[in-house]
Design a protein around this motif. Structure first.
Motif, PDB file in Angstrom:
ATOM      1  N   SER A 310      -6.728  -3.673   7.872  1.00 55.56           N
ATOM      2  CA  SER A 310      -6.245  -2.676   8.829  1.00 55.56           C
ATOM      3  C   SER A 310      -4.752  -2.427   8.637  1.00 55.56           C
ATOM      4  CB  SER A 310      -6.515  -3.129  10.266  1.00 55.56           C
ATOM      5  OG  SER A 310      -7.891  -3.138  10.544  1.00 55.56           O
ATOM      6  N   VAL A 311      -3.994  -3.520   8.487  1.00 53.07           N
ATOM      7  CA  VAL A 311      -2.551  -3.391   8.261  1.00 53.07           C
ATOM      8  C   VAL A 311      -2.285  -2.689   6.930  1.00 53.07           C
ATOM      9  CG1 VAL A 311      -0.391  -4.657   7.918  1.00 53.07           C
ATOM     10  CG2 VAL A 311      -2.029  -5.418   9.659  1.00 53.07           C
ATOM     11  N   LEU A 312      -3.055  -3.055   5.894  1.00 56.16           N
ATOM     12  CA  LEU A 312      -2.883  -2.427   4.587  1.00 56.16           C
ATOM     13  C   LEU A 312      -3.167  -0.927   4.662  1.00 56.16           C
ATOM     14  CD1 LEU A 312      -2.473  -2.493   1.509  1.00 56.16           C
ATOM     15  CD2 LEU A 312      -4.894  -3.091   1.285  1.00 56.16           C
ATOM     16  N   MET A 313      -4.227  -0.534   5.358  1.00 54.78           N
ATOM     17  CA  MET A 313      -4.576   0.883   5.447  1.00 54.78           C
ATOM     18  C   MET A 313      -3.503   1.665   6.201  1.00 54.78           C
ATOM     19  SD  MET A 313      -8.716   0.686   6.040  1.00 54.78           S
ATOM     20  CE  MET A 313      -8.908   2.483   6.109  1.00 54.78           C
ATOM     21  N   LYS A 314      -2.951   1.066   7.253  1.00 55.54           N
ATOM     22  CA  LYS A 314      -1.879   1.754   7.990  1.00 55.54           C
ATOM     23  C   LYS A 314      -0.620   1.856   7.137  1.00 55.54           C
ATOM     24  CE  LYS A 314      -2.437  -0.916  11.679  1.00 55.54           C
ATOM     25  NZ  LYS A 314      -2.202  -1.510  13.011  1.00 55.54           N
ATOM     26  N   THR A 315      -0.288   0.758   6.434  1.00 55.71           N
ATOM     27  CA  THR A 315       0.882   0.779   5.547  1.00 55.71           C
ATOM     28  C   THR A 315       0.677   1.765   4.413  1.00 55.71           C
ATOM     29  OG1 THR A 315       1.282  -1.562   6.029  1.00 55.71           O
ATOM     30  CG2 THR A 315       2.374  -0.648   4.087  1.00 55.71           C
ATOM     31  N   ASN A 316      -0.521   1.792   3.872  1.00 56.71           N
ATOM     32  CA  ASN A 316      -0.831   2.681   2.758  1.00 56.71           C
ATOM     33  C   ASN A 316      -0.728   4.149   3.177  1.00 56.71           C
ATOM     34  OD1 ASN A 316      -1.794   2.782  -0.079  1.00 56.71           O
ATOM     35  ND2 ASN A 316      -3.548   3.832   0.815  1.00 56.71           N
ATOM     36  N   GLY A 317      -1.115   4.414   4.424  1.00 56.80           N
ATOM     37  CA  GLY A 317      -1.035   5.787   4.920  1.00 56.80           C
ATOM     38  C   GLY A 317       0.379   6.295   5.036  1.00 56.80           C
ATOM     39  N   ASN A 318       1.339   5.374   5.189  1.00 57.10           N
ATOM     40  CA  ASN A 318       2.751   5.753   5.313  1.00 57.10           C
ATOM     41  C   ASN A 318       3.509   5.615   3.998  1.00 57.10           C
ATOM     42  OD1 ASN A 318       2.433   6.200   8.109  1.00 57.10           O
ATOM     43  ND2 ASN A 318       2.718   4.021   8.538  1.00 57.10           N
ATOM     44  N   ALA A 319       2.821   5.197   2.937  1.00 53.02           N
ATOM     45  CA  ALA A 319       3.485   4.972   1.656  1.00 53.02           C
ATOM     46  C   ALA A 319       3.728   6.292   0.933  1.00 53.02           C
ATOM     47  CB  ALA A 319       2.634   4.050   0.781  1.00 53.02           C
ATOM     48  N   SER A 320       4.638   6.245  -0.024  1.00 54.95           N
ATOM     49  CA  SER A 320       4.892   7.421  -0.847  1.00 54.95           C
ATOM     50  C   SER A 320       3.682   7.682  -1.731  1.00 54.95           C
ATOM     51  CB  SER A 320       6.129   7.200  -1.716  1.00 54.95           C
ATOM     52  OG  SER A 320       5.907   6.147  -2.639  1.00 54.95           O
ATOM     53  N   GLU A 321       3.596   8.883  -2.237  1.00 57.84           N
ATOM     54  CA  GLU A 321       2.456   9.243  -3.085  1.00 57.84           C
ATOM     55  C   GLU A 321       2.386   8.341  -4.318  1.00 57.84           C
ATOM     56  OE1 GLU A 321       0.695  13.173  -5.437  1.00 57.84           O
ATOM     57  OE2 GLU A 321       2.303  13.385  -3.960  1.00 57.84           O
ATOM     58  N   GLU A 322       3.552   7.926  -4.800  1.00 59.92           N
ATOM     59  CA  GLU A 322       3.613   7.071  -5.984  1.00 59.92           C
ATOM     60  C   GLU A 322       3.052   5.675  -5.711  1.00 59.92           C
ATOM     61  OE1 GLU A 322       7.032   5.089  -8.899  1.00 59.92           O
ATOM     62  OE2 GLU A 322       7.566   6.675  -7.484  1.00 59.92           O
ATOM     63  N   ASP A 323       3.304   5.139  -4.517  1.00 53.91           N
ATOM     64  CA  ASP A 323       2.873   3.782  -4.179  1.00 53.91           C
ATOM     65  C   ASP A 323       1.507   3.723  -3.516  1.00 53.91           C
ATOM     66  OD1 ASP A 323       5.210   2.695  -5.188  1.00 53.91           O
ATOM     67  OD2 ASP A 323       6.271   2.848  -3.271  1.00 53.91           O
ATOM     68  N   MET A 324       0.996   4.847  -3.044  1.00 50.08           N
ATOM     69  CA  MET A 324      -0.260   4.845  -2.278  1.00 50.08           C
ATOM     70  C   MET A 324      -1.442   4.394  -3.146  1.00 50.08           C
ATOM     71  SD  MET A 324      -1.910   7.980  -0.078  1.00 50.08           S
ATOM     72  CE  MET A 324      -0.437   8.074   0.952  1.00 50.08           C
ATOM     73  N   LEU A 325      -2.309   3.575  -2.553  1.00 48.63           N
ATOM     74  CA  LEU A 325      -3.504   3.102  -3.245  1.00 48.63           C
ATOM     75  C   LEU A 325      -4.687   4.014  -2.923  1.00 48.63           C
ATOM     76  CD1 LEU A 325      -3.325  -0.757  -2.584  1.00 48.63           C
ATOM     77  CD2 LEU A 325      -2.365   0.529  -4.503  1.00 48.63           C
ATOM     78  N   PRO A 326      -5.474   4.424  -3.923  1.00 50.38           N
ATOM     79  CA  PRO A 326      -6.669   5.235  -3.652  1.00 50.38           C
ATOM     80  C   PRO A 326      -7.755   4.409  -2.971  1.00 50.38           C
ATOM     81  CG  PRO A 326      -6.536   4.695  -5.983  1.00 50.38           C
ATOM     82  CD  PRO A 326      -5.261   4.216  -5.363  1.00 50.38           C
ATOM     83  N   GLU A 327      -8.749   5.097  -2.443  1.00 48.96           N
ATOM     84  CA  GLU A 327      -9.824   4.443  -1.686  1.00 48.96           C
ATOM     85  C   GLU A 327     -10.510   3.342  -2.482  1.00 48.96           C
ATOM     86  OE1 GLU A 327     -14.320   5.636  -0.278  1.00 48.96           O
ATOM     87  OE2 GLU A 327     -12.726   7.079   0.159  1.00 48.96           O
ATOM     88  N   GLU A 328     -10.836   3.619  -3.752  1.00 49.18           N
ATOM     89  CA  GLU A 328     -11.574   2.627  -4.540  1.00 49.18           C
ATOM     90  C   GLU A 328     -10.780   1.336  -4.718  1.00 49.18           C
ATOM     91  OE1 GLU A 328     -10.332   4.269  -9.009  1.00 49.18           O
ATOM     92  OE2 GLU A 328     -12.419   4.008  -8.451  1.00 49.18           O
ATOM     93  N   GLU A 329      -9.450   1.427  -4.717  1.00 48.23           N
ATOM     94  CA  GLU A 329      -8.641   0.216  -4.879  1.00 48.23           C
ATOM     95  C   GLU A 329      -8.557  -0.583  -3.585  1.00 48.23           C
ATOM     96  OE1 GLU A 329      -4.932   0.701  -6.902  1.00 48.23           O
ATOM     97  OE2 GLU A 329      -5.752   2.088  -8.374  1.00 48.23           O
ATOM     98  N   ILE A 330      -8.562   0.094  -2.444  1.00 48.74           N
ATOM     99  CA  ILE A 330      -8.609  -0.644  -1.171  1.00 48.74           C
ATOM    100  C   ILE A 330      -9.963  -1.335  -1.032  1.00 48.74           C
ATOM    101  CG2 ILE A 330      -8.536  -0.414   1.337  1.00 48.74           C
ATOM    102  CD1 ILE A 330      -6.561   1.834   1.019  1.00 48.74           C
ATOM    103  N   LEU A 331     -11.032  -0.640  -1.423  1.00 50.67           N
ATOM    104  CA  LEU A 331     -12.352  -1.269  -1.425  1.00 50.67           C
ATOM    105  C   LEU A 331     -12.355  -2.492  -2.341  1.00 50.67           C
ATOM    106  CD1 LEU A 331     -14.673   1.874  -1.570  1.00 50.67           C
ATOM    107  CD2 LEU A 331     -14.612   0.189   0.268  1.00 50.67           C
ATOM    108  N   GLY A 332     -11.681  -2.373  -3.488  1.00 51.37           N
ATOM    109  CA  GLY A 332     -11.581  -3.501  -4.409  1.00 51.37           C
ATOM    110  C   GLY A 332     -10.860  -4.683  -3.790  1.00 51.37           C
ATOM    111  N   GLN A 333      -9.808  -4.414  -3.004  1.00 53.09           N
ATOM    112  CA  GLN A 333      -9.086  -5.504  -2.331  1.00 53.09           C
ATOM    113  C   GLN A 333      -9.972  -6.190  -1.302  1.00 53.09           C
ATOM    114  OE1 GLN A 333      -6.614  -6.025  -3.978  1.00 53.09           O
ATOM    115  NE2 GLN A 333      -6.061  -4.004  -4.753  1.00 53.09           N
TER     116      GLN A 333
END
Length: 559
Positions: A310-333
């Motif tokens: 949950s924290v990762l998804m919220k942080t990821n939503g506020n990240a820059s386009e360069e640092d943002m993780l795509p859906e498949e990578e969050i699923l991988g985590q």
């Protein structure tokens, strides 16, 4: 010639051409593969001088000795006989190294970590099992993911997880308390620690519950899959010689081809992967829907939005386009997190509990420290600060993880020609050698157990379990060796860019669990003799058991 005969001949001719072309292509691929192996074997000639055990088979070398369930004695033998750098033989006379030399380990894990990286086989297995998470990617991509994940494993975040860990552990406490109502009872603690570890990482990591600690609930499909994963992947090591070919095939082709391969382990691996992906996708979709409704919706979750994903998804939503993780990578985590944190934690807890049962004086001393801490705090459960300040609890955890790491070794492959420097020269028939040329493609195994128990570093009692060693200054040889681990001068959680990112999470889990259970119950060895089966993760079982099912029967009674 009749038209029908001409068409039939033409059809046979086409079929013959196709068969011949396919056979020729296959033979060409095999020839190229064998030539590449031959070239590597010739380049590895410089490593033949390194001392090591003789190969027992031309095809499998020492593999059957190194990786079967009872291999612990063989590893102990070669560590004592050949020292910090050991030459062993892999498939088809492949020369490999097993390394516990601290300077060499520093080169492998820190200085040249981009050269000494995971094998193609390991990366492919993890990628196809868990998706593109930390265990299945390399280089800059791996560093990018780790950068996004670091904040959720910070001390600040771990501190906020303690109350949740206590709530979950209390469920196990209540189950055991009921089972011991009529006096001393024999309990399979590995099973219950497996349930507990899954629930801790599910709620603390995903904000989800599998209801693993409900004694009346049926075994969850996901938990069954997790229990089968390591034995299944170990069985698939028969495909290891073909890993470089398989890794180039797309997933859809592998799945299609697997239907025609008479290998039940392979079919089981696909089923396990599908189960893990389905569950993580359901959790992810639920969280994404909540996130779209606003952060406040997370507060109504099981973990109140404090879980790692949950924290990762919220942080990821506020990240820059360069640092943002795509859906498949969050699923991988998500899949990676559950796998990495379940069996290792349950095995470590099982080992601690068995050692405490075998050393009642240590158990009683730990119980006394915990009782006194509770009296000082005046709290029902100990908080983060109280837990980390308990010296004997810390000593018991450190010594167990040093002497009995859940993973005994980790494999790396040299992705370029390089030279491996040594802390101390090794003796060969040509004289002492202080560095080794390691050609590209050579497998180098980091010997975690050998480093953690090296008597020249830890002293003559290195193989003994002695928590008291952490209550006094360690020998100067420990600091002088400069072991490149992230945890207490050991390699238990590795070091460098691929060190275990969740080791603080794991430590905290263990301390919370012990703080509750040791105060409430007294543990004693059962009549069954316990043996620890060697593998990807070392697991306990009952000696003589034909089922070979991991288990740890222990007697417990209420204090």
């Amino acid at each position: 010639m009749a038209v029908e005969d001409w068409l039939l001949l033409r059809r046979y001719s086409v079929t013959t051409v196709v068969v011949l072309a396919t056979t020729t292509l296959l033979m060409a691929c095999i020839a190229v593969y064998l030539l590449s192996l031959l070239r590597l074997r010739i380049k590895q000639k410089s490593l033949w001088k390194v001392p090591g055990p003789p190969a027992v088979s031309f095809i499998t070398g020492n593999i059957t000795q190194l990786y079967h369930a009872g291999a612990a004695k063989f590893h102990e033998h070669i560590n004592q006989t050949y020292g910090r750098v050991i030459r062993v033989t892999g498939f088809l006379w492949d020369t490999q190294l097993i390394v516990s030399d601290p300077k060499a380990c520093t080169t492998i894990l820190l200085k040249e970590q981009d050269i000494f990286d995971e094998s193609d086989w390991s990366i492919e297995c993890n990628l196809r099992s868990f998706g593109p998470g930390l265990l299945s990617i390399l280089g800059a991509h791996h560093r990018k993911q780790r950068k996004q994940l670091n904040p959720v494993f910070s001390v600040k975040h771990m501190r906020s997880m303690v109350p949740l860990f206590h709530i979950i552990t209390r469920q196990l406490h209540d189950v055991l308390h009921t089972k011991a109502a009529d006096g001393s009872q024999e309990i399979d603690m590995l099973d219950w620690f497996g349930r507990l570890a899954l629930e801790l990482v599910a709620q603390g990591g995903l904000g989800y519950t599998f209801n693993s600690l409900d004694p009346d609930a049926e075994d969850n499909e996901y938990r069954k899959a997790m229990k089968e994963y390591i034995p299944t992947m170990t069985g698939l090591q028969v495909l290891l010689p073909f890993s470089s070919l398989i890794s180039r095939w797309p997933s859809w082709l592998l799945r299609f081809g697997a239907k025609f391969v008479p290998l039940p382990m392979l079919h089981n691996a696909i089923r396990i992967t599908d189960v893990m992906h389905r569950y993580t996708k359901e959790v992810f979709d639920e969280k994404r829907a909540l996130l779209e409704k606003g952060d406040d919706m997370f507060k109504h979750q099981l973990s109140e939005g404090k879980d790692i994903i949950s924290v990762l998804m919220k942080t990821n939503g506020n990240a820059s386009e360069e640092d943002m993780l795509p859906e498949e990578e969050i699923l991988g985590q998500m899949s990676t997190l559950i796998f990495a944190a379940t069996d290792t934690t349950s095995t470590a807890l099982s080992r601690i509990l068995l050692l405490l049962a075998q050393h009642p004086e240590v158990q009683e001393k730990l119980r006394q420290e915990l009782n006194e801490a509770h009296s000082r705090a005046g709290e029902t459960e100990l908080g983060y600060d109280e837990l980390i300040e308990l010296p004997y609890l810390e000593a018991v955890c450190r010594e167990t993880l040093r002497a009995y790491p859940p993973l005994s070794f980790i494999g790396r492959v040299a992705r370029a020609d390089t030279t491996l420097p040594l802390y101390q020269p090794i003796q060969t028939e040509q004289g002492p050698v202080s560095s080794l040329f390691v050609p590209r493609g050579t497998t180098v195994t980091v010997n975690i157990l050998g480093t953690n128990r090296d008597p020249s570093i830890w002293g003559a009692d290195a193989a003994e379990w002695k928590p008291e060693r952490w209550l006094a200054p360690l020998p100067e040889s420990v600091s002088q060796a400069r072991i490149p681990g992230v945890y207490s001068n050991t390699l238990t959680f590795l070091g460098g860019g691929r060190a275990c990112i969740g080791f603080k999470f794991s430590q905290l889990e263990m301390k919370v669990v012990l703080s509750q259970l040791i105060r409430a119950f007294r543990f004693s060895p059962s009549k069954s003799e316990i043996v620890w089966r060697f593998g990807g993760i070392t697991t306990p079982s009952v000696k003589g058991s034909t089922a070979l099912v991991p288990q740890l029967p222990i007697l417990l009674e209420r204090v």
